[in-house]
Design a protein around this motif. Structure first.
Motif, PDB file in Angstrom:
ATOM      1  N   GLN A  51       0.835  -1.203   0.000  1.00  0.00           N
ATOM      2  CA  GLN A  51       0.000   0.000   0.000  1.00  0.00           C
ATOM      3  C   GLN A  51       0.876   1.262   0.000  1.00  0.00           C
ATOM      4  O   GLN A  51       0.566   2.236  -0.697  1.00  0.00           O
ATOM      5  CB  GLN A  51      -0.924   0.016   1.214  1.00  0.00           C
ATOM      6  CG  GLN A  51      -2.034  -1.018   1.158  1.00  0.00           C
ATOM      7  CD  GLN A  51      -2.964  -0.857   2.334  1.00  0.00           C
ATOM      8  OE1 GLN A  51      -3.771   0.067   2.360  1.00  0.00           O
ATOM      9  NE2 GLN A  51      -2.850  -1.740   3.313  1.00  0.00           N
ATOM     10  N   ILE A 110       0.842   4.112  -2.840  1.00  0.00           N
ATOM     11  CA  ILE A 110       0.581   5.523  -2.519  1.00  0.00           C
ATOM     12  C   ILE A 110       1.723   6.398  -3.005  1.00  0.00           C
ATOM     13  O   ILE A 110       1.488   7.466  -3.573  1.00  0.00           O
ATOM     14  CB  ILE A 110       0.335   5.706  -1.009  1.00  0.00           C
ATOM     15  CG1 ILE A 110      -1.050   5.157  -0.673  1.00  0.00           C
ATOM     16  CG2 ILE A 110       0.466   7.172  -0.594  1.00  0.00           C
ATOM     17  CD1 ILE A 110      -1.322   5.040   0.808  1.00  0.00           C
ATOM     18  N   LYS A 128       1.225   6.769  -6.836  1.00  0.00           N
ATOM     19  CA  LYS A 128       0.071   7.608  -7.184  1.00  0.00           C
ATOM     20  C   LYS A 128       0.324   9.076  -6.818  1.00  0.00           C
ATOM     21  O   LYS A 128      -0.028   9.981  -7.577  1.00  0.00           O
ATOM     22  CB  LYS A 128      -1.183   7.093  -6.475  1.00  0.00           C
ATOM     23  CG  LYS A 128      -1.701   5.780  -7.045  1.00  0.00           C
ATOM     24  CD  LYS A 128      -2.738   5.103  -6.171  1.00  0.00           C
ATOM     25  CE  LYS A 128      -4.005   5.887  -6.007  1.00  0.00           C
ATOM     26  NZ  LYS A 128      -5.029   5.145  -5.212  1.00  0.00           N
ATOM     27  N   SER A 129       0.924   9.295  -5.668  1.00  0.00           N
ATOM     28  CA  SER A 129       1.186  10.653  -5.210  1.00  0.00           C
ATOM     29  C   SER A 129       2.210  11.349  -6.102  1.00  0.00           C
ATOM     30  O   SER A 129       2.029  12.508  -6.495  1.00  0.00           O
ATOM     31  CB  SER A 129       1.679  10.622  -3.757  1.00  0.00           C
ATOM     32  OG  SER A 129       1.865  11.921  -3.263  1.00  0.00           O
ATOM     33  N   ASP A 139      -2.291   9.439  -0.535  1.00  0.00           N
ATOM     34  CA  ASP A 139      -3.091   9.006  -1.672  1.00  0.00           C
ATOM     35  C   ASP A 139      -3.760  10.271  -2.215  1.00  0.00           C
ATOM     36  O   ASP A 139      -4.388  11.011  -1.448  1.00  0.00           O
ATOM     37  CB  ASP A 139      -4.131   7.996  -1.193  1.00  0.00           C
ATOM     38  CG  ASP A 139      -4.944   7.412  -2.325  1.00  0.00           C
ATOM     39  OD1 ASP A 139      -5.268   8.134  -3.288  1.00  0.00           O
ATOM     40  OD2 ASP A 139      -5.293   6.225  -2.227  1.00  0.00           O
TER      41      ASP A 139
END
Length: 150
Positions: free
Chosen positions: A18, A22, A25-26, A82
């Protein structure tokens, strides 16, 4: 989003995938200045990080990681959310934790990451130095920042 069921928990390897998701994506949402090649090279470095080498804490809701922060020697080395949770005060919640609980008072930010720079300045960090390149020698200047005494 309600923040009453959000916890800050120490990183464990259960959160690793995870955290990596994140981060990706960030960075894709905020680091538009990176070339595709540089992004892939940095992603490979991040995928090999031993998060136990830092004081890493995850912002969680139930068992879902919403963001994370990592500190070493009172320096924020990583703070990522996120993108779904941008603008909801969660970055500040993580930074408050790092400053108050981990005594963090310095950080580096990419000069081109204007929103992050504004966030840190609003929080009370001042620029104390500017580099020409990032720590891997890439052409992404870093702004070294220190928390000013209030």
């Amino acid at each position: 989003m309600q923040t009453d069921n959000i916890d800050i928990r120490p990183y464990t390897d259960v959160y690793r995938q995870q955290v990596l998701t994140i981060w990706e994506k960030s960075v894709l949402a905020t680091h538009h200045f990176l070339t595709a090649t540089d992004f892939e090279e940095i992603k490979e470095l991040v995928n090999n990080i031993n998060f136990h080498d830092f004081q890493v804490f995850c912002l969680t809701s139930k068992n879902r990681v919403l963001g994370f922060i990592g500190v070493a020697d009172k320096k924020v080395e990583m703070l990522f959310l996120d993108p779904e949770y941008f603008g909801q005060g969660l970055g500040r919640k993580l930074l408050d934790f790092a400053v108050k609980e981990l005594k963090a008072n310095k950080l580096d930010v990419n000069a081109q990451n204007v929103n992050a720079l504004k966030f840190y300045q609003k929080y009370g960090f001042d620029i104390v130095e500017r580099t020409d390149k990032d720590e891997q020698g890439r052409n992404y200047p870093l702004l070294r920042m220190k928390l000013i005494d209030k």
